[in-house]
Every structure is written in C-alpha cells, then in structure tokens.
Design a protein around this motif. Structure first.
Motif, short mmCIF file in Angstrom:
data_model
loop_
_atom_site.label_atom_id
_atom_site.label_comp_id
_atom_site.label_asym_id
_atom_site.label_seq_id
_atom_site.Cartn_x
_atom_site.Cartn_y
_atom_site.Cartn_z
N GLU B 375 0.70 -1.10 0.07
CA GLU B 375 0.00 -0.09 -0.10
C GLU B 375 0.86 1.11 0.10
OE1 GLU B 375 -2.56 0.24 3.45
OE2 GLU B 375 -3.38 2.13 2.52
N ASP B 387 -5.17 8.33 -7.28
CA ASP B 387 -6.30 8.32 -6.37
C ASP B 387 -6.42 6.92 -5.63
OD1 ASP B 387 -6.51 10.82 -7.05
OD2 ASP B 387 -7.85 10.28 -8.74
N VAL B 388 -7.46 6.93 -4.74
CA VAL B 388 -7.83 5.78 -3.95
C VAL B 388 -8.63 4.88 -4.77
CG1 VAL B 388 -8.74 4.74 -1.96
CG2 VAL B 388 -7.29 6.71 -1.83
N GLN B 390 -11.44 2.73 -4.98
CA GLN B 390 -12.74 2.08 -3.96
C GLN B 390 -13.22 0.75 -4.52
OE1 GLN B 390 -13.78 3.36 -1.39
NE2 GLN B 390 -12.21 5.46 -1.47
N SER B 391 -13.10 -0.17 -3.64
CA SER B 391 -13.89 -1.51 -3.82
C SER B 391 -13.40 -2.24 -5.19
CB SER B 391 -15.26 -1.63 -3.60
OG SER B 391 -15.69 -1.31 -2.40
N PRO B 415 -11.96 -3.49 0.02
CA PRO B 415 -12.50 -2.30 0.14
C PRO B 415 -11.84 -0.90 -0.49
CG PRO B 415 -12.66 -2.81 2.07
CD PRO B 415 -11.59 -3.70 1.66
N GLU B 416 -10.54 -0.96 -0.28
CA GLU B 416 -9.78 -0.04 -0.91
C GLU B 416 -8.14 -0.19 -1.03
OE1 GLU B 416 -8.30 3.87 1.47
OE2 GLU B 416 -10.47 3.90 1.37
N ARG B 418 -4.88 1.45 -3.57
CA ARG B 418 -4.24 2.67 -4.25
C ARG B 418 -3.88 2.27 -5.67
NH1 ARG B 418 -3.87 7.47 -1.65
NH2 ARG B 418 -4.18 6.86 0.67
N ASP B 457 -5.12 -1.97 0.79
CA ASP B 457 -4.86 -1.47 2.01
C ASP B 457 -5.47 -2.55 2.89
OD1 ASP B 457 -5.20 -0.29 4.51
OD2 ASP B 457 -6.42 1.41 3.79
N LYS B 460 -8.19 -2.44 5.73
CA LYS B 460 -9.67 -2.57 5.34
C LYS B 460 -9.80 -3.83 4.71
CE LYS B 460 -9.82 2.56 5.16
NZ LYS B 460 -9.95 3.72 4.44
#
Lengths: 292, 626
Positions: B375, B387-388, B390-391, B415-416, B418, B457, B460
């Motif tokens: 990460e 950006d991050v 998402q899922s 869930p997250e 990079r 991540d 999460k």
C-alpha cells in the motif's frame, strides 16, 4: 722341393737326434734281430756238440748240474726297413692330401733309419707295386730318397694290399720291418696283405692315415658321392641319421684295424692329417719306447 | 565364380622358376669321397626305399606347385555369386536395461545375454554383417554393420549395465531403419521382455527374441517423491509406493532415512501382486538426502533403494518498516524461515537486509535491493501514486507466476486500494477491473534487485484474514530468495529434464559438469540459467557442479557445495517386474547358421597352402634329417 723343404729337413735332423738320445736301441737300427749269432745279449741254451766253441759253454750250469750247455746269443745286425707307401688315388683326398702327409712320414722314418745305419727300401703301391726305391744304406742317400718320394704321384687302380704284398714277399730279400703307410681302404680288406707279411716273417707296423673329413663328413641332402679311387658314383640323400651311421661305421673300421694289430702284436699308429708329421714320429717313438 | 583381384593370377608365373629350380636341383651336388665303402654299408640297406626317395622329390615339386596355386588363388580372392546373393544383414539388440541387472541368472541377466549373443556372432557366415545395438535407457548403436567378428565381440562385451528403462521398440525401429534396403534382414533381440509393444514385436516376421532370465519375483519401490508442505514452510510430504511383483506373499520393512538418520520404519505385508502406497508428513529445515529402503535381498537390488533431495531452507533476514500493522508483523513472524526486524523508519543510507518490507512509507528513489512494498502512499522512481481505488474487483490474475501459486484473490474483499502507475516495466500479477494493477512485480535491471508492490489496504478488507495472505507472503519470500530451497522432483532413469539452476555461481557458468553417482563426469552447456539433463542411466544422486572445482574439505564447506543435486530412481513398474513372460519361454534360441565357419574362401585356400607348407617341411626334414 716344396714338400721336403729346408724346414722339413731340419725337423728330420731333430727327429734323428732325439731318436738317438732317447730311444737308442728301441727302434729301427741296433735292433735285435731274429737271428742268433755273435751278439752279447743272451738268447737261450743248447746242448753242447763236439766242435762247439768252449768259450760259449755255460760253466755255471756245468758246476751246478754237471751238464754241458752252450750259451747262445742274439746276433745284432743292421735292420732292413721296408716302407710300403700307399699311392692309390684315395690317398690324394683331404686337405692337406693324405698322400703328402704319408710321404712326409715315410721320409722321416727313412731318414731316421738311414741315420742309424739301417737299410731302407720304399715301395709305392696301389692295385700293385707302382714304384720302388731299392734297399739303400747311408745318410747320404736321403736326398735321393726324398727325390723319389717327391716324384711319386697318386695313381693306379683300386688298392689291393694282398696282391701288393704277394709281389713284395716273393722278392729275394732279407726279412725286416715292414712299415705300411696307408689309409687301408682296400675293398678286399686290409687283413690279407698284413697276414701275408706276418706269414713271411716280416714285422709289419701299420701307420693308418685318415683325413678329418673322412671321419666326420659334413655333407647333407641330395648328393652324388664320387669315389675318387674307383670313379663310382652313388646318388644318395644324406640325412643327419646317415651321418651318425657313417661315423659309427668309420669308427668301427678304425677299431677293427686296432684290434687286428693288437691280436697279432703288430705296431699300429692311427693318425689324422691334422697333426704335424714330426709330432706323429715322436709319438710313435715314445710308444715304441714304452713298449720295450 | 568370379575373382576380386584377377591380376593376382599373374603370380602363377612363379611356377616357371620353381620348375627350373627343381630341374637344377635334381642335378645333384657331386661330393668326392676317398672311398664309397662305408657309404655303401649305409645305403645298400635302404635299397628297397629308393623308389620312395625318388618319388619324394617329385612329390615336393607337386606340393610346391600346389602351394603356389593355392596362394595365387587366395590372392585373386574368388567369390561365388551365391555368397553375395545369400549375404544376410542382422541387427543384434541387447537389452541392457535395469531389469537385466537381475541376478537370477548368474552372474547377471546382461552377462547371460552377452554370452548368448556371442555364439550368434561366431556363427556368422562370410559376407554376412551384423550391427550391435543396446536398448537400455536409450537405443545406442554399439557397432555398425560389419562382418568383423572381433569388432562385434568387442561391441557386445563393451555393453555396460544401466539402470534405465527398456527401449526395445525404439531399438527395433532403429534396427529397421538400419536394414531398410537390405533384402535378407533379421533383427535378433536378446532380452528379458518387459517392454511395450511386446506382442507386435514378437509377431513381426523379421524379429527373433532370445529370452534371458527366469520367472523371478521382486519387491520394488516403484514411486518415491517428496514435496514441500503447502502449509508448513519447513514441512514436506513424501509419496512412497512399493509393489510386490511376485507370486508369493512378502513380508518386509520400508525404512526412511534423512542424511543417514532413520526417520521412519514401516513393516510391510504384501500380497502377491499388491501395491502399497503411503504419504508421509515430516518436517525439517536442514534438508538433506532422503533415502528409502526395502530391507530384502532379492534378484534386483537397484529398485530396493530410492533417493530424494530435500533442500535446506535458509532463514531470510527481513526488515519491516511500518508505523504498526499487526497482520504484517504476525504473517512474517509466523514464518519460521523469516528473521524479522520491525522498525518505524529507516535511515536513508542505512544498510539493507535481504528483504525490506515497506508499509505505506517508501523511500524515493528505492535503493538497490529486494523490496516488498505494501500500500505505497508515496511515489518513487518506479511509480507514481494516483487516487484511491474504491472496492476494486480482481479482474485478471496471473496463474502461471510462482507468486500466485495456490492463491485466489477474486473472492477476497478489498474495500480500498491505491491507484499506482508504474513507470518501470514489470508484471501485473493481479489487475483490477479498470486495468489498475493491484499486485505488481518488477525485476530491476543491472542486479538492483526485485520489487513487489501490493496496492491493497490491509487494514480494510479481509485479505489478512484469508489463507491466501500467508501463502502470498510465503510465495513472495520464495520469489525474493530465488529458487534456492525449492524442492526438486526425483527423476526416473531414462528421463530428460530441463532444470532451472538456482541463483549463484552455477547459473552464470557457460557449462557445468554432470557427475554420475559412480563419479563419471560429463560437461553440459548452460543456456539462460537452464541445463538439460538426461537421459540418466544410473540410480542415485547426480550432481551438477562447476568444472574443476576443488573437493569439499567438510560438509559445511559452503563454497565446495555443488550447484545442484538431482535424485534419480528406477521408479518403473515394468522394469521392476522381472518375471519372465510365459510368451517368451516358447521362443527358441535364434540360430543364424554357419557357412564356412565365418571364413572366406581365400582364407581356406591360404590355410590349405599352410598345410602344404607343413607337408613340404616334412618332406624336407625327411631328406635332410630323417
């Protein structure tokens, strides 16, 4: 004189001297003969007969036995030496030829005899008497004798010793020493001739000469054997075995000569041509000295 | 009949001088003798034999002329047309596979096969030709087609035993290629059977099988393999199989040894024809040579022992740079092969250990070495951080990579992550739906090391809770440490394998020596860190090593350790079943017949000439020596 050169004569002289110094009275001259006579050496007794010389009565015997016996003495006389030299073709065999050797031996013996005041005659023979050097005496005759020997050539037909001796003994001559110098290759045998000599009261002395090649032949394989005396040719294949047989037969012949001489008390000298003649003469004289 | 060398007949002219010499010879040498008296006494006794004596000269001439004619005929080398027409071409195949080492026929089946083959060579006719092939491990031409009996005998006697499988079908195919255009051809196999396509080969009209051996029972280790445990980094699993290839019940023991230390003994009670199979679970970080034995003296010894190489697992020093992540710490701590050091930060010029695990913090640029980045939140010289995500859903996963062995990420809840854009060229191991890499491997050039980036991540999602996570870490550790410590499959005799060399001096060499269990060396070329090995023809441990390497002074001498060890076992049910087939027993021994006893006519002529020489010598001796 190639055969009887200076060296040869020197050797003869030497042999003559040696024979006087060492063997005086033992050979040839000054020999006791078979005749009884006026010598000094006692021979035997015989009964006295009227007219006999009283000087010869044995007074010792008369003193002991009361018998008149006359002493007899051996008469000493000069010796008659007859050299019977084989001149047959077979004597021309060998290297050097047996004939040369035989003549040298004959010459040496004759020289010694003449030097000792004996009488010498040389009779050359083959199938018959082929040459004759009459009885002679005196050292001065030696050159004539040598000339006679030198002129002799191997000749004649097949050796016939009986016939030769028959002719020899019928000559009117005194008995004496008969030196037979030969190879004794007589198809009829050597015995007959020697027997005749004995019977006629000669004293035979055999000098048998052979060549080394005769005693030990080397030839092998398919050969034509040529008899130089008879001219006979025989085609044979000689193998090692045959050579062994030959050596045995030859040795047997030699032994028969020796046996004959021993049987009748004859002098016998067997020699190869390899040894010098003077050595042979010395050897003969030594042998005679040992015997007497 | 024709003559190979008709010009040789000119030598017959020598008869003229022989006759001339004969004529000259019969004109015998004249030898003068002083008297023929004594010779007559000898030869008159032999008069009856004179005809023979004459004849034997003529006989000698005839013998000499006959001798000359025979020699001239031999030089001319007469040859009959039937000799050429009836000449046969035979291929003799001798099985030198592992089963031929059985001692049920003294001293071994192979020696008995050689003994059976020699009379076939002796019976060879002149102008017949035989080729000799061996059919163990791989078909091998020992002698090309030739009629030279000494060469053939030497070829047969030089056949060595092997521990390889029977390759009779391949040898028969090779023999048929050798005899392709020959009118009178024959293939003779001297074997104990136990090969594929037996019925077809036996039924072939051009093939004769000479059986060797008896119907002898044998108990054998037919499989022996070892592999690392998927769960335990220092654990390993052993697969062993023992077969009773006999008509009787057999009681025996199966023993396992690691470096000479017995680690297990299992009594076996095997019914006729039964097979016993078992998987053993063991642990060892030291590794070594694993040996399986059947304690039983039977006719074939080579399959009573099997070996496997268990490489040593080396401890990897790992530095974990993190502000604090329990999952990461525990997953490395749980691995017995990891020597873990956890730090919150690392000085810029601090010396790096074998592997540095960066959690979120990343130095820019990344120093040379092995880096496992998890990460990343900062850019480096190899990537930029976006950006991050998402899922992210795993759309694509590289199943061929060793990094992804036994891992499935598509059912993992993430869930997250990079969004990372890699500037360095690498391999995307797992990719999200939009094409963003989630797991990325980079092998930096010029020996700067490897970099592995996981963008997920960990705090999460449930990846740290999945079994895939420790496997992923274990795979990563394996990838960073190279292939060293991997298990290598034991090869079967006769097998050929491409072997990837472990990192080290051996992988950079242009050639390595392959050292057989009996010490024989053979140089093998190395290409792209790989070497092709085989077919191996001897059971035991084969070694790959650099040429001219000094011998190890002690076992712990790391520099003297070989580049690689390869276990090789027979592991062949057909080879271990040494019971002679009933079908083979009815096959009668092959006879290829005899002509002149293998002698050419010229040889016989020369032989007769030799006999005549003896006759002439006899005649000569009779003439000269009697």
């Amino acid at each position: 004189m190639a055969l009887f050169g200076t060296d040869f004569l020197k050797k003869l002289e030497y042999l003559s001297l040696v024979s006087r110094r060492v063997f005086r009275g033992s050979i040839l001259a000054q020999r006791k003969t078979m005749q009884l006579g006026g010598g000094i050496e006692f021979a035997d007794h015989r009964e006295y007969s009227p007219g006999d010389d009283f000087r010869h009565l044995d007074w010792n015997v008369f003193a002991r036995h009361d018998e008149l016996l006359l002493k007899r003495f051996q008469e000493e006389e000069d010796l008659h030496v007859y050299i019977l030299l084989d001149c047959s073709t077979s004597m021309n065999f060998g290297r050097p030829p047996k004939f040369d050797f035989a003549r040298q031996v004959a010459a040496a013996l004759a020289y010694i005899a003449l030097a000792d005041l004996d009488r010498v005659a040389v009779i050359g023979f083959a199938g018959d008497i082929v040459a004759d050097f009459p009885l002679t005496r005196g050292k001065n005759r030696i050159l004539s004798l040598l000339k006679f020997l030198e002129d002799l050539k191997p000749q004649g037909t097949v050796t016939d010793l009986s016939r030769v001796v028959k002719g020899f003994v019928h000559r009117t001559q005194r008995r004496g020493l008969a030196l037979v110098v030969s190879d004794l290759y007589d198809p009829n045998g050597f015995n007959g001739g020697l027997d005749l000599l004995r019977h006629h009261r000669y004293e035979p002395h055999v000098i048998q000469i052979y060549d080394r090649e005769e005693a030990e032949p080397k030839m092998k394989g398919d050969v034509e054997l040529f008899d130089v005396e008879t001219g006979t040719i025989q085609k044979v294949t000689v193998t090692e075995r045959n050579l062994r047989q030959y050596r045995a037969i030859f040795e047997g012949f030699q032994e028969s000569v020796k046996a004959y001489c021993q049987t009748y008390g004859l002098g016998c000298t067997r020699t190869s041509t390899e040894i010098p003649f003077d050595e042979l003469i010395l050897k003969m004289m030594r042998t005679a000295g040992a015997l007497t | 009949m024709s003559l190979v060398h008709p010009v040789a007949m000119l030598w017959a002219a020598l008869a003229i001088p022989i006759v001339i010499f004969y004529i000259l010879k019969i004109r015998m040498r004249r030898v003068p003798v002083s008297t023929i008296l004594f010779w007559r006494q000898i030869f008159e006794e032999k008069q009856p034999r004179s005809i023979w004596q004459k004849l034997r000269h003529l006989l000698s001439l005839l013998v000499q002329l006959a001798f000359l004619l025979l020699i001239v005929a031999a030089l001319a080398e007469p040859i009959f047309k039937w000799e050429i027409r009836e000449a046969r071409r035979i291929v003799l195949i001798i099985d030198n596979s592992a089963s031929m080492n059985a001692t049920d026929v003294a001293p071994t089946r192979l020696e008995a096969a050689k003994k059976a083959a020699l009379p076939l060579i002796e019976g060879l006719r002149f102008r017949d030709e035989i080729a000799v092939l061996s059919a163990g491990t791989q078909p091998q031409v020992r002698s090309g087609l030739t009629g030279h009996q000494s060469t053939l005998r030497e070829a047969v006697t030089s056949i060595n035993p092997t521990d390889g499988p029977t390759r009779i079908p391949e040898a028969v195919a090779l023999a048929r290629r050798l005899l392709a255009d020959q009118p009178r051809k024959q293939v003779i196999i001297v074997s104990d059977g136990g090969f594929a396509e037996f019925d077809a080969i036996k039924a072939a009209p051009d093939v004769t099988i000479v059986p060797v051996g008896q119907k002898t029972g044998n108990v054998a280790i037919t499989r022996f393999q070892v592999r690392r445990s998927l769960l335990d980094p220092i654990g390993y699993q052993i697969l062993a199989e023992v077969r009773n290839a006999s008509e009787q019940k057999v009681e025996t023991r199966f023993e396992l040894e690691l470096e000479g230390n017995t680690i297990d003994v299992i009594p076996l009670d095997l019914a006729p024809g039964a097979t016993w199979t078992q998987v053993f679970e063991k642990t060892s970080s030291d590794g070594g040579r694993l040996t399986a034995k059947i304690v039983r003296g039977d006719a074939l010894a080579v399959d009573n022992t099997a070996v496997a190489i268990l490489p040593k697992r080396e401890v990897i020093p790992v530095t974990l740079v993190t502000e604090g992540n329990l999952f990461l710490e525990k997953v490395f701590e749980a691995n017995p092969l990891v020597n873990l050091e956890v730090v919150k930060s690392l000085a810029k010029d601090a010396p790096l250990r074998n592997l540095t695990v960066w959690h979120r913090k990343v130095p820019n640029p990344l120093p040379p070495g092995n880096h496992f980045v998890i990460e990343p939140r900062e850019a480096s010289d190899l990537w930029t951080v976006g950006d991050v995500l998402q899922s992210p859903v795993v759309e694509k996963q590289d199943r061929t990579s060793p990094l992804m062995t036994h891992i499935r990420l598509d059912n993992v809840l993430m869930p997250e992550a990079r969004q990372i854009k890699f500037s360095a060229k690498g391999q995307a191991l797992a990719t999200a739906l939009g094409g963003d890499p989630l797991y990325y491997a980079i092998e930096r050039p010029d020996g700067k090391g490897k970099v592995l980036v996981l963008t997920v991540d960990l705090e999460k999602g449930d990846l740290p809770l999945q079994t895939a996570f420790p496997i992923l870490v274990a795979n990563a550790l394996g990838w960073f440490s190279g292939t060293r410590g991997e298990l290598r499959e034991a090869l079967a005799t006769g097998a050929v394998a491409d072997i990837e060399l472990p990192r080290g001096p051996g992988s950079n060499a242009s050639a390595l020596d392959l050292i057989a269990p009996d010490g024989k060396r053979k140089s093998l070329p190395v290409s792209n860190g790989k070497v092709t090995v085989g077919p191996l023809d001897e059971c035991g441990v084969w070694t790959l090593d650099t040429p001219n390497k000094p011998e190890a002074k002690s076992k712990s001498d790391a520099k003297a350790a070989p580049v690689l060890e390869i276990a090789c076992n027979l592991a062949a049910k057909t080879e271990s079943d040494i019971r002679l087939s009933d079908a083979l027993k009815v096959v009668e021994s092959a006879k290829i017949g005899a002509g002149f006893g293998g002698w050419p006519l010229w040889f016989i002529l020369a032989l007769v000439a030799g006999i005549l020489t003896v006759v002439e010598w006899f005649l000569y001796q009779r003439r000269w020596i009697s």
